[in-house]
Design a protein around this motif. Sequence first.
Motif, PDB file in Angstrom:
ATOM      1  N   VAL A  16      -4.642   0.939   6.982  1.00 19.46           N
ATOM      2  CA  VAL A  16      -3.629   0.885   8.111  1.00 19.46           C
ATOM      3  C   VAL A  16      -2.698  -0.039   7.604  1.00 19.46           C
ATOM      4  N   GLN A  17      -3.346  -1.495   7.590  1.00 17.83           N
ATOM      5  CA  GLN A  17      -2.485  -2.729   7.223  1.00 17.83           C
ATOM      6  C   GLN A  17      -1.698  -2.434   5.949  1.00 17.83           C
ATOM      7  N   PHE A  18      -2.061  -1.791   5.074  1.00 21.23           N
ATOM      8  CA  PHE A  18      -1.539  -1.880   3.962  1.00 21.23           C
ATOM      9  C   PHE A  18      -0.190  -0.508   3.705  1.00 21.23           C
ATOM     10  N   ASP A  19      -0.775   0.670   4.498  1.00 19.71           N
ATOM     11  CA  ASP A  19       0.224   1.642   4.402  1.00 19.71           C
ATOM     12  C   ASP A  19       1.505   1.235   5.243  1.00 19.71           C
ATOM     13  N   ARG A  20       1.235   0.252   6.307  1.00 22.44           N
ATOM     14  CA  ARG A  20       2.303  -0.116   7.205  1.00 22.44           C
ATOM     15  C   ARG A  20       3.394  -1.219   6.598  1.00 22.44           C
ATOM     16  N   MET A  21       2.930  -2.015   5.528  1.00 23.38           N
ATOM     17  CA  MET A  21       3.524  -2.823   4.916  1.00 23.38           C
ATOM     18  C   MET A  21       3.896  -2.408   3.496  1.00 23.38           C
ATOM     19  N   TRP A  46     -12.818   8.038  -0.236  1.00 26.35           N
ATOM     20  CA  TRP A  46     -14.045   7.820   0.242  1.00 26.35           C
ATOM     21  C   TRP A  46     -13.794   6.597   1.143  1.00 26.35           C
ATOM     22  N   MET A  47     -13.119   5.655   0.441  1.00 30.19           N
ATOM     23  CA  MET A  47     -12.918   4.109   1.122  1.00 30.19           C
ATOM     24  C   MET A  47     -11.987   4.507   2.246  1.00 30.19           C
ATOM     25  N   ARG A  48     -10.884   5.520   2.326  1.00 28.63           N
ATOM     26  CA  ARG A  48     -10.123   5.733   3.332  1.00 28.63           C
ATOM     27  C   ARG A  48     -10.769   6.052   4.479  1.00 28.63           C
ATOM     28  N   ILE A  49     -11.742   6.827   4.305  1.00 29.04           N
ATOM     29  CA  ILE A  49     -12.554   7.489   5.551  1.00 29.04           C
ATOM     30  C   ILE A  49     -13.516   6.431   6.118  1.00 29.04           C
ATOM     31  N   ALA A  50     -14.001   5.781   5.126  1.00 30.44           N
ATOM     32  CA  ALA A  50     -15.081   4.770   5.724  1.00 30.44           C
ATOM     33  C   ALA A  50     -14.485   3.620   6.191  1.00 30.44           C
ATOM     34  N   GLN A  51     -13.101   3.396   5.906  1.00 31.94           N
ATOM     35  CA  GLN A  51     -12.771   1.997   6.618  1.00 31.94           C
ATOM     36  C   GLN A  51     -11.087   2.317   6.890  1.00 31.94           C
ATOM     37  N   PRO A  52     -10.833   3.177   7.749  1.00 35.14           N
ATOM     38  CA  PRO A  52      -9.368   3.584   8.048  1.00 35.14           C
ATOM     39  C   PRO A  52      -8.452   2.477   8.100  1.00 35.14           C
ATOM     40  N   ASN A  53      -8.747   1.514   9.012  1.00 33.07           N
ATOM     41  CA  ASN A  53      -7.974   0.517   9.203  1.00 33.07           C
ATOM     42  C   ASN A  53      -7.694  -0.555   8.220  1.00 33.07           C
ATOM     43  N   PHE A  54      -8.696  -0.636   7.379  1.00 31.50           N
ATOM     44  CA  PHE A  54      -8.427  -1.297   6.121  1.00 31.50           C
ATOM     45  C   PHE A  54      -7.203  -1.029   5.536  1.00 31.50           C
ATOM     46  N   THR A 105     -10.231  -8.435   8.932  1.00 28.28           N
ATOM     47  CA  THR A 105     -11.108  -9.325   8.123  1.00 28.28           C
ATOM     48  C   THR A 105     -12.169  -8.329   7.480  1.00 28.28           C
ATOM     49  N   LYS A 106     -12.075  -7.268   6.960  1.00 26.94           N
ATOM     50  CA  LYS A 106     -12.947  -6.443   6.418  1.00 26.94           C
ATOM     51  C   LYS A 106     -13.105  -6.817   4.998  1.00 26.94           C
ATOM     52  N   THR A 107     -14.423  -6.920   4.640  1.00 24.83           N
ATOM     53  CA  THR A 107     -14.336  -7.745   3.154  1.00 24.83           C
ATOM     54  C   THR A 107     -15.383  -6.742   2.125  1.00 24.83           C
ATOM     55  N   ALA A 108     -15.642  -5.798   2.596  1.00 24.87           N
ATOM     56  CA  ALA A 108     -16.549  -4.753   1.597  1.00 24.87           C
ATOM     57  C   ALA A 108     -15.940  -4.453   0.458  1.00 24.87           C
ATOM     58  N   PHE A 109     -14.649  -3.982   0.608  1.00 29.16           N
ATOM     59  CA  PHE A 109     -13.816  -3.518  -0.490  1.00 29.16           C
ATOM     60  C   PHE A 109     -13.444  -4.809  -1.501  1.00 29.16           C
ATOM     61  N   TYR A 110     -13.508  -5.840  -1.029  1.00 27.00           N
ATOM     62  CA  TYR A 110     -13.019  -6.887  -2.126  1.00 27.00           C
ATOM     63  C   TYR A 110     -14.002  -6.922  -3.159  1.00 27.00           C
ATOM     64  N   ASN A 111     -15.121  -6.109  -2.963  1.00 29.26           N
ATOM     65  CA  ASN A 111     -16.218  -6.181  -4.297  1.00 29.26           C
ATOM     66  C   ASN A 111     -15.507  -5.508  -5.423  1.00 29.26           C
ATOM     67  N   TRP A 112     -14.235  -4.551  -5.260  1.00 30.02           N
ATOM     68  CA  TRP A 112     -13.532  -4.062  -6.246  1.00 30.02           C
ATOM     69  C   TRP A 112     -12.305  -4.684  -6.582  1.00 30.02           C
ATOM     70  N   ALA A 113     -12.213  -6.136  -5.946  1.00 24.62           N
ATOM     71  CA  ALA A 113     -10.937  -6.661  -6.255  1.00 24.62           C
ATOM     72  C   ALA A 113     -10.961  -7.735  -7.537  1.00 24.62           C
ATOM     73  N   SER A 114      -9.988  -8.130  -8.168  1.00 26.76           N
ATOM     74  CA  SER A 114      -9.702  -9.032  -9.017  1.00 26.76           C
ATOM     75  C   SER A 114      -8.888 -10.232  -8.283  1.00 26.76           C
ATOM     76  N   PHE A 115      -9.160 -11.292  -8.321  1.00 28.23           N
ATOM     77  CA  PHE A 115      -8.439 -12.466  -7.514  1.00 28.23           C
ATOM     78  C   PHE A 115      -7.448 -13.260  -8.431  1.00 28.23           C
ATOM     79  N   THR A 116      -6.271 -13.484  -8.383  1.00 29.58           N
ATOM     80  CA  THR A 116      -5.197 -14.010  -9.365  1.00 29.58           C
ATOM     81  C   THR A 116      -4.603 -15.062  -8.648  1.00 29.58           C
ATOM     82  N   TYR A 117      -3.861 -15.969  -9.649  1.00 24.37           N
ATOM     83  CA  TYR A 117      -2.821 -16.809  -9.002  1.00 24.37           C
ATOM     84  C   TYR A 117      -1.562 -16.070  -9.034  1.00 24.37           C
TER      85      TYR A 117
END
Lengths: 541, 107
Positions: A308-313, A298-306, A242-254
């Motif tokens: 980890v969840q994607f790399d593993r999927m 930079w994002m990877r270093i700032a929040q490695p576990n953000f 539940t780390k939400t900072a990087f969703y500032n770079w997100a677009s949300f879609t149907y």
Amino acid sequence: MAIELTQSYKLATQLYDVSLKADVLVIGGGPAGAWTAITATQNGASVILVDKGYCGTSGATAPSGTGVWYIQPDKEKREEAMKSREALGGYLSERKWMKRVLDRTYANMNQLENWGYPFPIDEKGVAHKRSLQGPEYMRLMRRKLNKAKITILDHSPALELLYDSHGVAGAAGINEQTNQTWSVQASSIVIASGGCAFLSKALGCNVLTGDGYLLAAEAGADFSGMEFSNAYAITPKFSSITKTAFYNWASFTYEDGSIIEGAGSQRGRSVIAKKLQEGQKVFAQLVKAKDDLDLQKWMRIAQPNFFVQFDRMGINPFEDRFEVTLRLEGTVRGTGGIRIVDETCATSVPGLFAAGDAATRELICGGFTGGGSYNAAWAISSGYWSGEAAAKYASSFNRDKRDRALTRKQVIGINEHSSGKDFLDATEVTKRVQAEVTPFDKNLFRTEEILTPALLRLNTLWNETKTSLQENQGNLLRVRESAAMLATSRWMYTTALERKETRGMHKRLDYPVLDENQHYRLITSGLDEIKVKPTTILQNT
Amino acid sequence: MIEILLEDQCVECNLCVKVCPTNVFERRDGKAPKIARQDDCQTCYMCELYCPVKALYVAPNADEVMGITEQDLNETDLIGSYRSSIGWEKGQKSTAKQDLAYKFYLK
């Protein structure tokens, strides 16, 4: 044949396998508890810290990482920092408290640097202290506690407070790994056991079930801001991150790829909730960072576990769309909690203090946090103050009274005898509480029409649990957790019904605007019968 | 949730038993600990971070057991990978020092 005694029986009859004594007992070993314990020790007190998990990994901070409200002591910068939060919080914060928290946080973060926390240093040699990596921070805090020779009991949830004629005098609990019962006699007690996220699996939050609220309420303490208890965080649907900072770079879609208008991480979270509530799937992609490879690094270093969840999927979050949901964070990212009555973080019960997310954070952020930064600053500051005050309180206690005859109160779920066959199981209670607090249409988008029957069901359940909630196959911790979550849900909804307006994170669809006449905090008290009363806020200067 | 504990790799230090905040693991005499209460796993990855020998794997799926095995991950270097990504392996330095969050989003 030896008869195996249940934990419930042993606590009810005060049979303790381990009995310890200290000046100060700290309940909870996250950042707030750790700062409390260290500060109390520095002020000459002997300290025991108990954690239901492991001090160093337990709680919302350790597996995560957090921004910190660390602002240079520059008049303009501080003014700006305070001002920027006031409207979001519905003007329920106080400048006096913001100032002290900014001062204290500044000093303690500098202390962390001296203790060896590896803050990043820029080209000019300046250390930047506005963010902390959770695992690193809490591993360091554990080391400091060990160095200070503080007794730590891990896997040792406090399940009830103990009393004598002078008031609170300690706590009792169990060790989840040895199954032993324990008691700690203490002159002062600090509750630093975090907020309540109702076992939603928000990152690190499943140990945060409102246990300390229940202990405090049983001792007679009250709460403030329990209507600000409906935080939800964005997470990939499969995940706990539940780390939400990087969703500032997100677009949300149907599902078909078209953009969801107004959806966003900060302001547009309600839009996402509405779509999910309608049964639509919502997807995210960090598309705004797609072409910036430096940023991605930079994002990877700032929040490695953000990552980890994607790399593993096998997901590339910059290139691929992934389904998201919202996980309940309750009061953890909310602001309500145990009311504190003065600058020492004392509760209304003498000798009982509250720190971190267990305490109300309205003083510095009103009815909205939106991120960990303020909660982290609050944990550091309130931990420091309560540690200092708890040590002082303990030393003012007459030393002749040190052997105290500890007695207990009858509390929900800890019974000498079982109530027979028709008992209520903790799992069932928890499920029924979750059914009332998790859905968006109840907790996020609040209306009297929906809250009133929900509260009625919860109150009825409370009455049932009083006679029939009991330990089943050694699950006493689950029993007390379920009671704590049930009590928390009732404080939340009773208070939410009283605030007939929309302010901070508290959204009332039937009262959609802020009402100037309700510019007060709501104090909530009671276990069987819950009372709510407004209290005025000191002038902001 | 925690999916894999490689018994051959495990050095029986029982750190995972100690540090898991929700008490998922259980110590066993003369053997690797076992995943005793998988349902209680909150998917916080802390066991994996503390494991010194890459013997643990936490799948990112928080709500369901995926039944992932060592074979499924044969071709990858994912088992225990989180520890090195924060710089906690032997000979590494904590990546906290390189956290440039202050430059790009904590302005």
